[in-house]
Write an enzyme that holds these catalytic residues in place. Structure first.
Site, PDB file in Angstrom:
ATOM      1  N   THR C  93       0.849   0.884  14.638  1.00 56.23           N
ATOM      2  CA  THR C  93       0.713   2.021  15.680  1.00 56.23           C
ATOM      3  C   THR C  93       2.771   1.994  16.003  1.00 56.23           C
ATOM      4  O   THR C  93       2.651   1.717  17.119  1.00 56.23           O
ATOM      5  CB  THR C  93      -0.049   1.886  16.349  1.00 56.23           C
ATOM      6  OG1 THR C  93      -1.671   1.187  15.034  1.00 56.23           O
ATOM      7  CG2 THR C  93      -0.520   3.185  17.241  1.00 56.23           C
ATOM      8  N   LYS C 169      -3.694   8.027  12.878  1.00 55.86           N
ATOM      9  CA  LYS C 169      -4.529   7.100  13.792  1.00 55.86           C
ATOM     10  C   LYS C 169      -4.473   7.046  15.339  1.00 55.86           C
ATOM     11  O   LYS C 169      -4.959   6.416  15.974  1.00 55.86           O
ATOM     12  CB  LYS C 169      -3.342   5.664  13.658  1.00 55.86           C
ATOM     13  CG  LYS C 169      -3.072   4.569  14.055  1.00 55.86           C
ATOM     14  CD  LYS C 169      -4.229   3.900  13.519  1.00 55.86           C
ATOM     15  CE  LYS C 169      -3.598   2.229  14.254  1.00 55.86           C
ATOM     16  NZ  LYS C 169      -5.314   1.842  14.436  1.00 55.86           N
TER      17      LYS C 169
END
Lengths: 292, 292, 292, 292
Positions: C93, C169
């Site tokens: 991420t 995301k």
């Protein structure tokens, strides 16, 4: 003193002019040359490049829009051209991170670095009545003092580490923006309730909040003078962003600063170009369903 | 003038004493009689009931904790006992809604009603240096002026409708709480960044924010004087609640006021009893992981 | 397929193990070598350097902590060592800005780049039941599909530009954090009001909010399981920071995200180390004065 | 069972119709008689007054707009006319404070009181598929069960004290509004970043957030269906106000709820009449400078 001023916008022009008036030898440089040329009649030398501007100075003062512009000036000749021993006085409102990094870069070249952001709008710059907030090695600030004396009526020293002046400047700007937002919410409520706004503002600024920020912005809000910009909404948003970046680096939550950020961003999308920070109050009034 | 003072807390005591000093005939009443009795030596008459206090007065000034206390005083003798033609001067910080309702209730009994909340902490009340914010019929305010002159150094008139003074008072308190919160966030960031806080506060209060609120609370925050309360955290929370109620009634969103409400509520749970409003800054520092 | 996995934390270990199980030839590398060595028994080759890990692969998957760790891996051999034609699948991420920049850097070396962050906690990684969110050139995603099939039960395609997967995301993580915060506020109010929390949560998760996020975090909150971390509070704060950065880049105000940022920062200072994201609810309860 | 339904809006009409269908003897009353008369063809008796509606019932169900409407119904015949031993089932979304007070008022007249707010939009009411959230004395809920069975497919019991059902209902509505706001912020960021919104929403609602609230409102937001109202923006604002009132009473800070309140108020001023709660996302998009 031989001085260069890099960045001849509304603020830089006033600063350069007052340096000329005070008898310093001033070289000026601006990305769009036209603005710099207007200073020739004040006695400034219009440099053909940043390196040309700084090659023989004792002090180079930068007053540019933001981190990117300052990095461009550094890469575009300032770092390479500034003589060893000379001082870079950075007066732009830049990030704490960049200021901390500059201290190291200048030191590695034998150059001195002082962060010296200023408070004051263009009229204060023109009048030589800025407030300077300087941080860095005391010896370098001492040497720069004649320059500060020519452009400001007060110099505060914030600490030994240059970036402390940037934190202090950003905190000051945060308090200004916070004041405008709170006044905007207050005036929206007062207006909805039928209060005489002018009398109400008079009460506040004659008693509890008698400093200049409440007077200047309170009056602008009550009189609905949201344009043209003195302290532009876009710059205010940039500064709140820098405050939040600094707070993030220091792991300090600042919930009111977060509200200001979101309000300024909304206002920027909804307000005409060239709106002042005071347009935060216009947004507050519109969000309250009040007529313009 | 024959005057009654209902509510002899820290504020009411100073008010009653100054009314005695100014030569008025003063009757005092307090829920817990002890506090009222301390004023006997100043020449006040300690009434045995609210009705006893107000039965022959020209003006009854109420200075109680909140809406509930004022409603209790009204039901407990004030409405019934106040002579026709006499004035009820309500100086408590109460809700806009209650103040609007009182205008009607007094009018129906031939009594006058003036909302006259005050700015100033207990020391200002003791010194007769409050600021009075009066609204209501001009004629009634004129008649009450000698009372205001005895307790305050300034009287502002906010409008013809009594509740306008309450809106103005609440807006003023909102700006105070907002200032404390913003200063608290600022000092947390400054402290984390190693700034000299005292110098930084000096810069702010000598230039941009030179009014008394920034000076008083800024100093308390930098010196970590969070207790005992001057303006208590619980009262500040109450006032922000009243601001939000007034804003809701007027359909005005006040996002900073919402943040203040939530911060004050958290601080109330986390701070020792008798904490001052300045403890908002203690919460901000703790939320930033700073040592006490 | 010849595959390298760079970054063998809780997530990377599960991913590498499932790639071995599916018959791929897997080289693994981790900054602290011990974690990588545990995978030798699963058939992975423990590489001595990043370059050693990737020098002959068709695909290198990175699963590291943050932007800084990924930049270190890139500079530490990944950019230089990855064969032309091979694919870098970035599953960490990371920031939208870094992902956008990587697309260009890989292209200039003839390497392919796919952003493929995943949803799922370490147990889902171990079980090969992650959800993959892939973006980039369709041809490259097609080639990477066997890898995704080995580690996930669903692959979603978010667009042609790699960074779109990162935005998606981050948006997903924002919604998770927002859900935890709202549930935390709700449970604090429910608890203060004497509701049966378990019954209340059952009502919610059997009807309006029957998805897994509400069930998993709702149960953790009601049962006060705040430690050890599944999705750590620090990582959640990092992700909200990345959301706000992306929002800033796109000039989108996100007022709830701002609240989450400030709450997560406060919780991080106040919670024990190794606290889960669910500790946002612990902060909410403490701010409400509820006992632990 | 002999039942009265007081308040024949979109929700009340569906409820009354399903009670008729289930074989109950139903009397209906509405402030504007027209809406009630439409139910005559379903077999309901159109009462000429509230007292006429309730004078012989075993159970009176109220489904009105807000606290004021319920207080008007109570004062306008319900309290006086409801037979001793009969049950008042209050299904409106009302304040926790009013619900708590009603328990006492009904008890003093020998009437039973059950708070039974419902989840579900008008189509669910028409289909008899509401969710009932009942609280109060178990014996009274047992007696009311046949009524709940006729209008709902699930009945949850929240506790012995009627107002616990109101807290639970308000918490549920808060989570719905919070979800809409977070989705709105998310979609604004996704749209600014060029994501395929429909695919992105599909990802979310097939995996992490598979419950009905995310699906219904997510779809409305992506398709920009902001009008006409299913769950109106004004009602959502009212409910968030009730949540904040309940939270204030319980001294629970709810920072996200505060943001929702301010956003809903702004949206109400800026959106066309009859906008749905989903218009929070319209506001978020406009604040992000996105085209309508």
């Amino acid at each position: 003193m031989r001085v260069a001023v890099i960045g001849i916008g509304k603020m830089g022009a006033g600063i350069a002019r007052n340096l000329c008036k005070a008898g310093h030898q001033v070289a000026v440089w601006n990305r769009s040359r036209g603005k710099a040329e207007a200073l020739a009649q004040d006695g400034a030398r219009v440099a053909s490049s940043i390196e040309d501007a700084v090659h023989d100075v004792e002090l180079a003062l930068t007053m540019v829009a933001d981190d990117a512009a300052l990095e461009a000036a550094l890469a575009g000749g300032l770092l390479k051209g500034l003589p060893a021993g000379a001082i870079h006085v950075s007066s732009s409102t830049i990030s704490v991170a960049l200021s901390a990094r500059l201290a190291g870069e200048h030191a590695s070249r034998g150059q001195a670095y002082v962060a010296a952001p200023v408070f004051g709008r263009p009229d204060a710059a023109a009048a030589g009545k800025l407030i300077v907030l300087a941080a860095g090695p005391a010896e370098a600030i001492d040497r720069a003092q004649p320059v500060f004396d020519a452009i400001a009526h007060r110099t505060f020293r914030a600490g030994d580490q240059p970036q402390q002046a940037n934190v202090a400047k950003l905190c000051g700007n945060y308090l200004i923006v916070s004041t405008v937002q709170s006044l905007g919410e207050t005036v929206a409520l007062a207006r909805s309730s039928g209060l005489d706004e002018t009398a109400f503002l008079g009460l506040l600024t004659e008693t509890l909040f008698s400093g200049p920020v409440h007077k200047i912005y309170g009056t602008a809000i009550v009189e609905k003078r949201f344009r043209p910009a003195g302290f532009g909404l876009g710059l205010a948003l940039k500064d709140i962003g820098l405050v939040l970046d600094a707070a993030d680096g220091a792991k300090v939550p600042m919930p009111v600063a977060s509200v200001l950020h979101d309000a300024a961003l909304s206002a920027l999308h909804r307000s005409p170009a060239d709106s002042d920070l005071a347009a935060l109050a216009e947004l507050a009034a519109q969000n309250a369903g009040l007529p313009d």
